[in-house]
Design a protein around this motif. Structure first.
Motif, PDB file in Angstrom:
ATOM      1  N   MET A   1     -11.616  10.918   7.579  1.00 50.74           N
ATOM      2  CA  MET A   1     -11.784  12.181   6.860  1.00 50.74           C
ATOM      3  C   MET A   1     -13.246  12.615   6.926  1.00 50.74           C
ATOM      4  SD  MET A   1     -10.907  13.101   2.879  1.00 50.74           S
ATOM      5  CE  MET A   1      -9.142  13.067   3.156  1.00 50.74           C
ATOM      6  N   ARG A   2     -13.455  13.901   7.086  1.00 51.43           N
ATOM      7  CA  ARG A   2     -14.799  14.436   7.094  1.00 51.43           C
ATOM      8  C   ARG A   2     -15.473  14.240   5.742  1.00 51.43           C
ATOM      9  NH1 ARG A   2     -16.164  18.604  10.026  1.00 51.43           N
ATOM     10  NH2 ARG A   2     -18.255  18.078   9.299  1.00 51.43           N
ATOM     11  N   LYS A   3     -16.752  14.049   5.757  1.00 47.87           N
ATOM     12  CA  LYS A   3     -17.527  13.854   4.533  1.00 47.87           C
ATOM     13  C   LYS A   3     -17.355  15.038   3.584  1.00 47.87           C
ATOM     14  CE  LYS A   3     -22.272  13.013   2.979  1.00 47.87           C
ATOM     15  NZ  LYS A   3     -23.682  12.818   3.418  1.00 47.87           N
ATOM     16  N   LYS A   4     -17.385  16.234   4.155  1.00 45.13           N
ATOM     17  CA  LYS A   4     -17.254  17.438   3.343  1.00 45.13           C
ATOM     18  C   LYS A   4     -15.881  17.483   2.675  1.00 45.13           C
ATOM     19  CE  LYS A   4     -17.253  22.473   3.747  1.00 45.13           C
ATOM     20  NZ  LYS A   4     -17.351  23.625   4.671  1.00 45.13           N
ATOM     21  N   LEU A   5     -14.815  17.124   3.430  1.00 48.10           N
ATOM     22  CA  LEU A   5     -13.464  17.161   2.877  1.00 48.10           C
ATOM     23  C   LEU A   5     -13.298  16.089   1.803  1.00 48.10           C
ATOM     24  CD1 LEU A   5     -10.636  18.302   2.877  1.00 48.10           C
ATOM     25  CD2 LEU A   5     -10.065  16.766   4.785  1.00 48.10           C
ATOM     26  N   LYS A   6     -13.860  14.916   2.041  1.00 48.25           N
ATOM     27  CA  LYS A   6     -13.752  13.850   1.045  1.00 48.25           C
ATOM     28  C   LYS A   6     -14.431  14.263  -0.257  1.00 48.25           C
ATOM     29  CE  LYS A   6     -14.364   8.871   0.441  1.00 48.25           C
ATOM     30  NZ  LYS A   6     -14.698   7.590   1.107  1.00 48.25           N
ATOM     31  N   LYS A   7     -15.542  14.930  -0.133  1.00 46.92           N
ATOM     32  CA  LYS A   7     -16.221  15.424  -1.326  1.00 46.92           C
ATOM     33  C   LYS A   7     -15.347  16.428  -2.066  1.00 46.92           C
ATOM     34  CE  LYS A   7     -20.442  17.830  -2.777  1.00 46.92           C
ATOM     35  NZ  LYS A   7     -21.676  18.509  -2.327  1.00 46.92           N
ATOM     36  N   GLU A   8     -14.695  17.311  -1.300  1.00 43.48           N
ATOM     37  CA  GLU A   8     -13.812  18.307  -1.916  1.00 43.48           C
ATOM     38  C   GLU A   8     -12.618  17.632  -2.603  1.00 43.48           C
ATOM     39  OE1 GLU A   8     -12.768  20.868   1.266  1.00 43.48           O
ATOM     40  OE2 GLU A   8     -14.723  21.908   1.323  1.00 43.48           O
ATOM     41  N   VAL A   9     -12.073  16.554  -1.984  1.00 45.54           N
ATOM     42  CA  VAL A   9     -10.945  15.832  -2.567  1.00 45.54           C
ATOM     43  C   VAL A   9     -11.347  15.200  -3.904  1.00 45.54           C
ATOM     44  CG1 VAL A   9      -9.478  13.785  -2.296  1.00 45.54           C
ATOM     45  CG2 VAL A   9      -9.711  15.426  -0.410  1.00 45.54           C
ATOM     46  N   LEU A  10     -12.535  14.588  -3.927  1.00 42.99           N
ATOM     47  CA  LEU A  10     -12.997  13.960  -5.164  1.00 42.99           C
ATOM     48  C   LEU A  10     -13.256  15.004  -6.249  1.00 42.99           C
ATOM     49  CD1 LEU A  10     -15.364  11.249  -3.649  1.00 42.99           C
ATOM     50  CD2 LEU A  10     -13.219  10.848  -4.868  1.00 42.99           C
ATOM     51  N   GLU A  11     -13.766  16.168  -5.842  1.00 44.78           N
ATOM     52  CA  GLU A  11     -13.961  17.245  -6.821  1.00 44.78           C
ATOM     53  C   GLU A  11     -12.605  17.723  -7.359  1.00 44.78           C
ATOM     54  OE1 GLU A  11     -16.156  20.117  -4.627  1.00 44.78           O
ATOM     55  OE2 GLU A  11     -18.102  19.138  -4.944  1.00 44.78           O
TER      56      GLU A  11
ATOM     57  N   ARG B   1     -11.939   6.730  -2.611  1.00 45.52           N
ATOM     58  CA  ARG B   1     -13.299   6.221  -2.377  1.00 45.52           C
ATOM     59  C   ARG B   1     -13.303   5.014  -1.427  1.00 45.52           C
ATOM     60  NH1 ARG B   1     -16.940   8.557  -5.743  1.00 45.52           N
ATOM     61  NH2 ARG B   1     -16.160   9.509  -7.666  1.00 45.52           N
ATOM     62  N   ASN B   2     -12.295   4.137  -1.552  1.00 42.41           N
ATOM     63  CA  ASN B   2     -12.332   2.872  -0.828  1.00 42.41           C
ATOM     64  C   ASN B   2     -11.430   2.796   0.393  1.00 42.41           C
ATOM     65  OD1 ASN B   2     -14.111   1.789  -2.818  1.00 42.41           O
ATOM     66  ND2 ASN B   2     -12.361   1.390  -4.159  1.00 42.41           N
ATOM     67  N   ASP B   3     -10.329   3.528   0.350  1.00 39.20           N
ATOM     68  CA  ASP B   3      -9.363   3.414   1.447  1.00 39.20           C
ATOM     69  C   ASP B   3      -9.487   4.527   2.475  1.00 39.20           C
ATOM     70  OD1 ASP B   3      -8.278   1.138   0.244  1.00 39.20           O
ATOM     71  OD2 ASP B   3      -6.921   2.346  -1.005  1.00 39.20           O
TER      72      ASP B   3
END
Length: 855
Positions: free
Chosen positions: A1-11, A107-109
């Motif tokens: 997953m892209r860093k930007k997308l992962k950030k959006e998912v966590l938000e 975060r981990n998987d």
């Protein structure tokens, strides 16, 4: 997953946490209906979240399973809220537990994957990026995209012309993404790789403006420029500063030594001296060649295949000779049973013809049509350059091309063609190659001459019969030294592109006088003047006038006056004439009436204006001594030029137009001669090359003019001056306008000579008999062959090759009859290792690893 997308998912997950708190509040106030509505919204968000993660990580990813469990928990919470008694804390704790499990899994998987995009434009240049792309494709933590972009031919007015898109021409194993389906502005890739450095600085082609480097940099963390070329030892000035360098985070270069070629304004931390992906590809393919096309294979069968490269630089240098050379090469191969000619023009050659040499395009098209229709060989317009190299046995063509480097790295012979040779050379051609000019300055002689391969020859009797004296350089390319001059029994070899003065004695170099280093590699000096024991090197692009004191072995520099005698106008270097007058070095401006006078003893400089201000400039200055028969007076001492031991005047030949000046530096008097014969024509710049006084006339030799002109020194009248019709000895065809008439003084008598530049022939002029007698210029054939370089270190710009000349012709190369060193594959590969990092084919991998590590 892209860093930007992962950030959006966590938000997004954080928003669900906030929703849970609002559900708790609604239940606390017994507003079950509101709580149920919010549970429905959480359900919709969770489904959307699951689809997003599934699209990125796959449908069986553990996080998706946790989201499914969370959705089931939402359903049970919704049903429980229908009951009269709702356990608020139980529901909220259950939902929180499920959501925390999802958050921890995200975060981990879910591992962050980088997105790397490559924006090539020419399919034939894809090799400059391919090995980096393949390294990215092998990385499980990276998504790599190859997105070919459109480019345009430029019209003569620099507007956008025809658009080209070559996305369908890439190798089959390269997955192509359509440029219209990759919105980099939205995707914001982590790294962008490009191989076009010009943006809107090019005159021939332009990539789509959307892909100019300044715009790309707005949407990526790292912009990396990888050169579309590789070099055989040097770089052109045109590559020192390009638009993309200003915006790129990294610039790949093939070895540390090449960093110095780039403009000093480019931060050195940007450079990655890791080699070239182009070398990676050719090394791999030469080690693992594929089968050529059946039609090619049939033509190659039982023959050596010669890769013929026609480059843009060779075409622009002298287009007429370039086309004549093409025809000559085709003739040399026609009918041969042992050689197959594979012709591969530069991919942008025809576009360059259309934009910069349009009038020659029909001639080129006829030659191309003849080659194809007469089946003279293989015409290669495929995008796979390196595969073609793998199928070829040797290279012939221009030197200013990446292809020469690729053949060098592959360990295959490189034979550099000379576009001046358009027919089988003979002994006259050999003389013309060796003798590039004769000294016309009174007091200088031609006892010493530098020939091909930086070999020094001399004439023991000073009679133009030469023999080998010594070698001057490890390099065989003959443009390192300008000339050799004898002072007080020692010979001093002065540079043109080298940065040293050689001191010669007893057939060897006894000293190298090193000059202050200059990063410019070509066109450093253009002239030499000797005044007493001083050698003056006149610069072109070197930053100073250089004076070498041959007695004290001391070098001095005079800076800050280049703009007087050198001008760069409309892409052309204009250099004014020069001469020595008494103890002064005199250098004229090519664009106005200024003259720089340098005291040879003190190195003090003064700028003098000769006559009225004008824009004529001077292409040559010719000193005429003892013009006035009167005793020297002390008047000149006040002029700042020292004593007046003899009277002299200086003729200034125009750079532009036809006005000739006759100047007395002591008195400042200037006489102008404006009369010209009616039949004088030619280019408006540099009509005359030299002047010599003959009886009561001043005879002007043509440069770009069409005739000799005789000026009456007293009346100013001008008329055509013709060389004698009668030739002493064998009669020869004679081109009247191509040469220089000059005078030397020997034993107090004037001797007149004529040098025929086109034929490199020297003649004695007998004024009484009105005839010319040839003075033979002789170089023993066996001496020349013995000292011919053959294959070897050519120059700093071409580390190993053999050059075509009158001793080593193209037919000689095809027949395997080379004078000098034979081809040595091991030595060639060793020389190329010195200028190519990671010549084992690992450049792409190392560039990729470095960029990702330092992203």
């Amino acid at each position: 997953m892209r860093k930007k997308l992962k950030k959006e998912v966590l938000e997004f997950i954080n928003s669900l946490h906030q929703a849970h708190e609002e559900i708790r509040g609604a239940l606390f106030h017994h507003n079950n209906a509101l709580a149920q509505n919010m549970l429905c919204e959480c359900q919709e968000f969770a489904v959307s979240l699951g689809e997003t993660i599934e699209a990125s990580e796959g449908e069986n990813h553990i996080t998706v399973t946790y989201i499914e469990d969370y959705c089931e928990a939402l359903f049970h919470a919704f049903e429980e809220m229908k009951q009269p008694s709702v356990q608020e804390n139980k529901i909220c704790k259950m939902l929180k537990k499920q959501l925390i499990r999802i958050e921890n899994s995200v975060r981990n998987d879910i591992r962050i994957k980088k997105e790397v995009v490559f924006f090539p434009y020419k399919a034939a240049m894809w090799d400059s990026l391919e090995s980096i792309y393949l390294a990215a494709k092998e990385d499980p933590e990276c998504d790599a995209y190859c997105v070919p972009i459109p480019y345009f031919d430029l019209n003569p007015d620099s507007s956008m012309g025809k658009m080209h898109y070559e996305g369908g021409e890439y190798p089959e194993d390269i997955k192509i993404t359509d440029w219209q389906e990759y919105p980099f502005e939205e995707r914001e890739p982590d790294v962008v790789f490009i191989h076009n450095p010009y943006d809107d600085w090019n005159r021939v082609t332009s990539v789509h403006p959307r892909y100019y480097s300044a715009n790309l940099k707005k949407y990526t963390d790292k912009l990396v420029y990888v050169p579309y070329y590789i070099t055989s030892g040097g770089m052109t000035e045109g590559q020192s500063l390009c638009s993309a360098y200003l915006h790129a985070d990294y610039i790949v270069v093939q070895a540390p030594k090449f960093i110095e070629y780039f403009d000093k304004s480019i931060g050195r931390q940007k450079f990655l001296p890791f080699g070239s992906p182009k070398a990676d590809r050719v090394i791999h393919l030469c080690d693992n060649p594929s089968e050529p096309p059946a039609e090619w294979k049939k033509k190659m069968d039982g023959k050596k295949t010669y890769f013929y490269n026609t480059s843009i630089g060779g075409m622009l240098g002298n287009t007429r000779k370039f086309l004549m050379k093409m025809e000559y090469v085709f003739r040399c191969f026609q009918g041969r049973k042992d050689a197959c000619l594979l012709w591969r023009p530069h991919p942008l050659l025809e576009s360059t013809f259309d934009s910069m040499r349009k009038e020659y395009r029909p001639v080129y098209d006829r030659l191309k049509q003849c080659f194809i229709e007469c089946d003279l060989g293989i015409y290669d317009d495929t995008p796979n350059l390196e595969e073609t190299i793998a199928w070829s046995d040797a290279y012939i063509g221009d030197e200013g091309s990446s292809v020469t480097s690729l053949f060098g790295i592959a360990g295959k012979p490189v034979f550099i063609l000379n576009n001046e040779i358009t027919s089988i050379p003979d002994s006259n051609d050999l003389r013309k190659e060796i003798v590039k000019g004769i000294s016309c300055v009174d007091g200088c002689d031609d006892k010493w001459i530098i020939t091909q391969g930086n070999r020094l020859y001399y004439s023991p009797e000073n009679n133009y019969r030469y023999e080998w004296y010594c070698d001057l350089s490890q390099y065989s390319f003959g443009n390192y030294y300008l000339g050799a001059y004898e002072i007080n029994g020692r010979v001093y070899v002065c540079p043109v592109n080298a940065q040293e003065i050689l001191v010669i004695e007893n057939h060897r170099i006894i000293k190298r006088v090193m000059l202050k280093p200059c990063p410019i590699r070509t066109g450093l000096f253009h002239g030499v003047w000797i005044i007493d024991n001083y050698l003056f090197l006149i610069p072109l692009r070197y930053p100073a006038i250089v004076r070498y004191d041959t007695v004290r072995d001391k070098v001095d520099y005079l800076e800050g006056y280049h703009d007087i005698f050198i001008k760069h106008v409309q892409r052309e270097w204009k250099v004014g004439g020069g001469c020595s007058w008494k103890n002064f070095l005199m250098l004229a401006s090519p664009v106005d009436n200024k003259v720089l006078a340098v005291d040879s003893t003190t190195m003090k400089a003064e700028i003098i204006c000769v006559g009225k201000e004008d824009t004529v400039g001077s292409a040559a200055m010719v000193l005429e001594k003892n013009l006035l028969e009167r005793a020297a007076s002390g008047d000149g001492a006040e002029s700042g030029f020292g004593s007046t031991e003899e009277e002299a005047e200086i003729w200034l030949l125009p750079y532009t137009g036809y006005t000739v000046k006759r100047w007395n530096p002591e008195t400042g008097a200037v006489r102008q001669y404006n009369d010209i014969p009616e039949n004088l024509c030619g280019r408006n710049d540099r009509p005359f090359s030299w002047l010599t006084t003959f009886r009561d006339k001043a005879v002007l030799s043509p440069a770009f003019g069409n005739i000799f002109v005789a000026l009456d020194k007293n009346t100013g009248m001008a008329e055509e001056w013709k060389l004698p019709e009668r030739m002493a000895g064998e009669r020869k065809d004679f081109i009247n306008g191509m040469g220089t008439f000059f005078k030397i003084t020997a034993f107090g008598e004037a001797i007149y000579r004529f040098y025929h530049a086109e034929e490199s022939r020297l003649y004695e002029f007998d004024a009484e008999e009105d005839s010319l007698k040839e003075i033979p210029i002789i170089f023993p054939q066996e001496e020349l062959e013995k000292h011919a370089p053959g294959f070897g270190k050519d120059s700093e710009w071409l580390v190993y090759a053999c050059r075509e000349n009158a001793l080593n012709t193209l037919p000689d190369f095809l027949d395997g009859k080379i004078c000098g060193n034979a081809f040595d594959r091991d030595r060639q590969k060793a020389e190329y290792r010195e200028i190519m990092e990671n010549s084992d084919g690992s450049c792409g991998e190392k560039v990729y690893q470095f960029v990702m590590k330092n992203k």
